[in-house]
Every structure is written in C-alpha cells, then in structure tokens.
Design a protein around this motif. Sequence first.
Motif, mmCIF file in Angstrom:
data_model
loop_
_atom_site.group_PDB
_atom_site.id
_atom_site.type_symbol
_atom_site.label_atom_id
_atom_site.label_comp_id
_atom_site.label_asym_id
_atom_site.label_seq_id
_atom_site.Cartn_x
_atom_site.Cartn_y
_atom_site.Cartn_z
ATOM 1 N N GLU A 20 0.812 -1.222 0.000
ATOM 2 C CA GLU A 20 0.000 0.000 0.000
ATOM 3 C C GLU A 20 0.842 1.268 0.000
ATOM 4 O O GLU A 20 0.296 2.374 -0.009
ATOM 5 N N GLY A 21 2.174 1.137 0.084
ATOM 6 C CA GLY A 21 3.045 2.311 0.070
ATOM 7 C C GLY A 21 3.383 2.853 1.441
ATOM 8 O O GLY A 21 3.979 3.918 1.556
ATOM 9 N N LYS A 22 3.015 2.130 2.487
ATOM 10 C CA LYS A 22 3.376 2.542 3.843
ATOM 11 C C LYS A 22 4.667 1.839 4.243
ATOM 12 O O LYS A 22 4.957 0.743 3.776
ATOM 13 N N ILE A 23 5.400 2.460 5.140
ATOM 14 C CA ILE A 23 6.597 1.816 5.678
ATOM 15 C C ILE A 23 6.149 0.626 6.519
ATOM 16 O O ILE A 23 5.268 0.763 7.369
ATOM 17 N N ASP A 24 6.745 -0.524 6.267
ATOM 18 C CA ASP A 24 6.512 -1.697 7.105
ATOM 19 C C ASP A 24 7.480 -1.627 8.288
ATOM 20 O O ASP A 24 7.072 -1.671 9.442
ATOM 21 N N PHE A 25 8.769 -1.489 7.979
ATOM 22 C CA PHE A 25 9.786 -1.305 9.015
ATOM 23 C C PHE A 25 11.014 -0.646 8.396
ATOM 24 O O PHE A 25 11.174 -0.619 7.180
ATOM 25 N N VAL A 26 11.856 -0.085 9.248
ATOM 26 C CA VAL A 26 13.129 0.500 8.826
ATOM 27 C C VAL A 26 14.246 -0.135 9.643
ATOM 28 O O VAL A 26 14.019 -0.621 10.753
ATOM 29 N N ARG A 27 15.450 -0.135 9.066
ATOM 30 C CA ARG A 27 16.641 -0.550 9.803
ATOM 31 C C ARG A 27 17.270 0.729 10.341
ATOM 32 O O ARG A 27 17.660 1.605 9.574
ATOM 33 N N LEU A 28 17.341 0.850 11.654
ATOM 34 C CA LEU A 28 17.693 2.092 12.309
ATOM 35 C C LEU A 28 18.846 1.879 13.289
ATOM 36 O O LEU A 28 18.924 0.841 13.942
ATOM 37 N N HIS A 29 19.712 2.874 13.391
ATOM 38 C CA HIS A 29 20.796 2.894 14.380
ATOM 39 C C HIS A 29 20.515 4.039 15.332
ATOM 40 O O HIS A 29 20.425 5.191 14.910
ATOM 41 N N GLU A 30 20.362 3.740 16.634
ATOM 42 C CA GLU A 30 20.105 4.764 17.642
ATOM 43 C C GLU A 30 21.413 5.278 18.211
ATOM 44 O O GLU A 30 22.360 4.514 18.392
ATOM 45 N N ARG A 31 21.423 6.577 18.519
ATOM 46 C CA ARG A 31 22.591 7.137 19.189
ATOM 47 C C ARG A 31 22.563 6.690 20.642
ATOM 48 O O ARG A 31 21.541 6.764 21.316
ATOM 49 N N ARG A 32 23.685 6.219 21.105
ATOM 50 C CA ARG A 32 23.871 5.796 22.493
ATOM 51 C C ARG A 32 25.037 6.603 23.060
ATOM 52 O O ARG A 32 26.179 6.174 22.994
ATOM 53 N N GLY A 33 24.753 7.791 23.546
ATOM 54 C CA GLY A 33 25.814 8.669 24.028
ATOM 55 C C GLY A 33 26.603 9.224 22.858
ATOM 56 O O GLY A 33 26.056 9.870 21.976
ATOM 57 N N ALA A 34 27.890 8.928 22.814
ATOM 58 C CA ALA A 34 28.752 9.452 21.755
ATOM 59 C C ALA A 34 28.819 8.530 20.536
ATOM 60 O O ALA A 34 29.429 8.880 19.540
ATOM 61 N N VAL A 35 28.209 7.353 20.622
ATOM 62 C CA VAL A 35 28.287 6.378 19.529
ATOM 63 C C VAL A 35 26.883 5.919 19.123
ATOM 64 O O VAL A 35 25.907 6.183 19.810
ATOM 65 N N PHE A 36 26.813 5.229 17.992
ATOM 66 C CA PHE A 36 25.561 4.630 17.535
ATOM 67 C C PHE A 36 25.586 3.139 17.853
ATOM 68 O O PHE A 36 26.614 2.486 17.713
ATOM 69 N N GLY A 37 24.429 2.619 18.259
ATOM 70 C CA GLY A 37 24.309 1.199 18.553
ATOM 71 C C GLY A 37 24.140 0.376 17.288
ATOM 72 O O GLY A 37 24.080 0.903 16.172
ATOM 73 N N ASP A 38 24.065 -0.940 17.462
ATOM 74 C CA ASP A 38 23.792 -1.834 16.345
ATOM 75 C C ASP A 38 22.416 -1.522 15.779
ATOM 76 O O ASP A 38 21.583 -0.909 16.438
ATOM 77 N N HIS A 39 22.174 -1.994 14.566
ATOM 78 C CA HIS A 39 20.881 -1.689 13.953
ATOM 79 C C HIS A 39 19.762 -2.460 14.644
ATOM 80 O O HIS A 39 19.970 -3.537 15.184
ATOM 81 N N ILE A 40 18.576 -1.845 14.628
ATOM 82 C CA ILE A 40 17.360 -2.477 15.108
ATOM 83 C C ILE A 40 16.292 -2.281 14.034
ATOM 84 O O ILE A 40 16.388 -1.357 13.223
ATOM 85 N N LEU A 41 15.314 -3.149 14.016
ATOM 86 C CA LEU A 41 14.189 -3.005 13.087
ATOM 87 C C LEU A 41 13.071 -2.294 13.825
ATOM 88 O O LEU A 41 12.658 -2.720 14.909
ATOM 89 N N VAL A 42 12.581 -1.212 13.230
ATOM 90 C CA VAL A 42 11.572 -0.374 13.864
ATOM 91 C C VAL A 42 10.351 -0.302 12.948
ATOM 92 O O VAL A 42 10.477 0.022 11.762
ATOM 93 N N ARG A 43 9.187 -0.602 13.481
ATOM 94 C CA ARG A 43 7.935 -0.535 12.728
ATOM 95 C C ARG A 43 7.528 0.920 12.489
ATOM 96 O O ARG A 43 7.985 1.830 13.162
ATOM 97 N N ARG A 44 6.627 1.105 11.538
ATOM 98 C CA ARG A 44 6.185 2.436 11.125
ATOM 99 C C ARG A 44 5.637 3.250 12.298
ATOM 100 O O ARG A 44 5.972 4.416 12.466
ATOM 101 N N GLU A 45 4.782 2.667 13.124
ATOM 102 C CA GLU A 45 4.178 3.412 14.234
ATOM 103 C C GLU A 45 5.235 3.893 15.220
ATOM 104 O O GLU A 45 5.145 5.008 15.728
#
Length: 107
Positions: A20-45
């Motif tokens: 339908e053209g909506k994001i199902d999920f994204v591969r995201l890296h969160e900032r953890r202080g001065a560095v970025f963590g490993d990737h996580i899968l995050v749903r659209r909501e």
Amino acid sequence: MEKAPRKVDAVVEAVHYTPEGKIDFVRLHERRGAVFGDHILVRREDLMQRLRAKQVIYSGRRLAPWGNQFEFGAPLRLVNHNGGEWVRCGEDDSAEARDLLKGVPVL
C-alpha cells in the motif's frame, strides 16, 4: 549527502514498504551517548512516534571500514496530506498518499 548534523538521535539505513506504500519497518541505528548502537528493526508506528516526539532522525549509510561512522542524507519528517500522516525524507512535498524515503535503500 549532507554535512554531519549537530544533533542526531538515529539514522535510518534501509526501509521496507508494504504494497500500500506505507513503511513496514526500517533498519535504524540509535545514538547511544557518543556512539551509535547496532541496527534495530523499527515498525512504522514506532518511527512516527519518535518523529512526533521531535527526535532528529536522518537517512544515511554506514561507512564500511568505520563501524560507527555514517554518511548522512536528508532528515526524516512527518507530512499531512488528505487527512493522512506520512513519513518523508528531505524536502519532498509531493501529494502522494504514501511514505517515501528517497535515497534510502529498500529491503
């Protein structure tokens, strides 16, 4: 790609869309202080809740030899069209009723 932003909470590296053209999920890296963590899968909501909470999320890609270095693209933002809320990347203001992260690889 844009110059590294002063403040960034997360980086979206890849996206998967529903038919339908909506994001199902994204591969995201969160900032953890001065560095970025490993990737996580995050749903659209969850992604939309982060953007509503004013988190600064950019598109980007991890630089190969440096595990915690990114090349930043455009920021993600929410837009309202035809009564719906959509996730867009950069300055794209098209009237399409779909999520669109230009320049982000599709999974």
